[in-house]
Design an enzyme around this catalytic site. Structure first.
Site, PDB file in Angstrom:
ATOM      1  N   VAL A 138       0.979  -1.224   0.009  1.00 33.85           N
ATOM      2  CA  VAL A 138       0.041  -0.040   0.055  1.00 33.85           C
ATOM      3  C   VAL A 138       0.999   1.275  -0.110  1.00 33.85           C
ATOM      4  CG1 VAL A 138      -1.903   1.091   1.138  1.00 33.85           C
ATOM      5  CG2 VAL A 138      -1.880  -1.201   1.390  1.00 33.85           C
ATOM      6  N   VAL A 153       1.193   5.559  -1.284  1.00 35.01           N
ATOM      7  CA  VAL A 153       0.602   6.901  -1.887  1.00 35.01           C
ATOM      8  C   VAL A 153       1.849   7.830  -1.752  1.00 35.01           C
ATOM      9  CG1 VAL A 153      -1.008   8.663  -1.642  1.00 35.01           C
ATOM     10  CG2 VAL A 153      -1.495   6.482  -1.118  1.00 35.01           C
ATOM     11  N   GLY A 182      -5.019   7.094   0.315  1.00 34.07           N
ATOM     12  CA  GLY A 182      -4.828   5.846   1.136  1.00 34.07           C
ATOM     13  C   GLY A 182      -5.896   5.210   1.360  1.00 34.07           C
ATOM     14  N   GLU A 185       3.289  -0.764   9.410  1.00 33.00           N
ATOM     15  CA  GLU A 185       4.145  -0.165  10.167  1.00 33.00           C
ATOM     16  C   GLU A 185       3.379   0.817  11.185  1.00 33.00           C
ATOM     17  OE1 GLU A 185       6.947   1.953   7.578  1.00 33.00           O
ATOM     18  OE2 GLU A 185       7.602   0.359   6.584  1.00 33.00           O
ATOM     19  N   PRO A 186       3.995   0.888  12.260  1.00 31.67           N
ATOM     20  CA  PRO A 186       3.387   1.519  13.547  1.00 31.67           C
ATOM     21  C   PRO A 186       2.831   2.794  12.979  1.00 31.67           C
ATOM     22  CG  PRO A 186       5.576   0.700  14.125  1.00 31.67           C
ATOM     23  CD  PRO A 186       5.499   0.509  12.609  1.00 31.67           C
ATOM     24  N   TYR A 231      -5.374   1.963   9.391  1.00 35.25           N
ATOM     25  CA  TYR A 231      -6.209   0.677   9.180  1.00 35.25           C
ATOM     26  C   TYR A 231      -7.173   0.581  10.138  1.00 35.25           C
ATOM     27  CZ  TYR A 231      -2.253  -0.182   5.939  1.00 35.25           C
ATOM     28  OH  TYR A 231      -1.382  -0.139   4.796  1.00 35.25           O
TER      29      TYR A 231
END
Length: 246
Positions: free
Chosen positions: A180, A182, A192, A216-217, A223
């Site tokens: 993913v 952008v 996104g 990733e954090p 999400y």
């Protein structure tokens, strides 16, 4: 195409042949039984799926004492863990009018330039990949969505690749989202979220109920807004790392 022995059973549960995107098989089957969300079955597993439905129908008839056993079994089989339809916040038309971008998802050879895709990956911190292998990865991808500009702006030329996301899947049970990305200059514009909504909607529409990803954090919050959970039911993601062995 399924054998003639499955024809009656298939018609009983409302299964019909439909065109399928070139990212998987050229033909597939869609379950259109009354009251069901559509479920797409791949030709390689059609006979197994039909056989399962036929067996389930027989069991259903024995347990429930008759009735339309095939349809009853199909409803139960499809209803287990069925995810609700994905709500897409912004329409394609609104993004076209507001940002001058369009979403594409029907991948054929040449639809994406591997160098351009690699350049997008590098700008978001992903490693540059060997182009021949990247092309194979896309050919083996179940579903993907990407974004291109439709008009020139100060930060992009016409037709420039702005975002990308893809998913691998067995086509029935599980899917995993990857890559993913952008462009940094376009982050914060909703692209996104729009990528993920459209990709997940495709997977859910195909009847896939277990959708996972690695995050990733910095992007976990995005999400979560899209209903992804961190370590659901205390499950842990694991990765094979041979160089970590003692």
């Amino acid at each position: 195409k399924p054998s003639d022995t499955h024809t009656f059973a298939m018609r009983s549960i409302g299964v019909q042949w439909v065109p399928h995107p070139p990212t998987c098989a050229p033909l597939a089957m869609r379950c259109t039984a009354r009251g069901l969300h559509s479920v797409r079955l791949h030709p390689c597993g059609v006979q197994k799926q039909c056989t399962r439905l036929i067996r389930a129908a027989a069991t259903s008839r024995e347990l429930e004492g008759g009735g339309d056993g095939l349809l009853g079994a199909a409803v139960k089989w499809n209803a287990v863990g069925q995810l609700p339809p994905v709500q897409i916040a912004g329409t394609d038309e609104s993004f076209e009018e507001g940002l001058g971008v369009e979403f594409r998802s029907e991948y054929v050879d040449g639809a994406l330039d591997m160098e351009e895709l690699n350049n997008l990956f590098v700008q978001v911190g992903f490693p540059r990949r060997e182009e021949a292998k990247l092309a194979v990865a896309l050919q083996n991808t179940y579903a993907m969505v990407w974004i291109r500009t439709t008009r020139k702006s100060r930060s992009a030329k016409i037709g420039q690749l702005l975002g990308f996301a893809r998913a691998t899947s067995d086509g029935v049970f599980n899917a995993t989202i990857w890559d993913v990305a952008v462009l940094p200059a376009w982050q914060g514009t909703g692209l996104g979220r729009a990528l993920l909504e459209r990709l997940v909607a495709r997977l859910v529409d195909d009847g896939i109920n277990n959708i996972s990803l690695f995050a990733e954090p910095a992007v976990v919050g995005l999400y979560k807004k899209l209903d992804f959970e961190v370590d659901p039911n205390n499950t842990k993601g694991m990765a094979f790392r041979q160089d970590k062995r003692p």
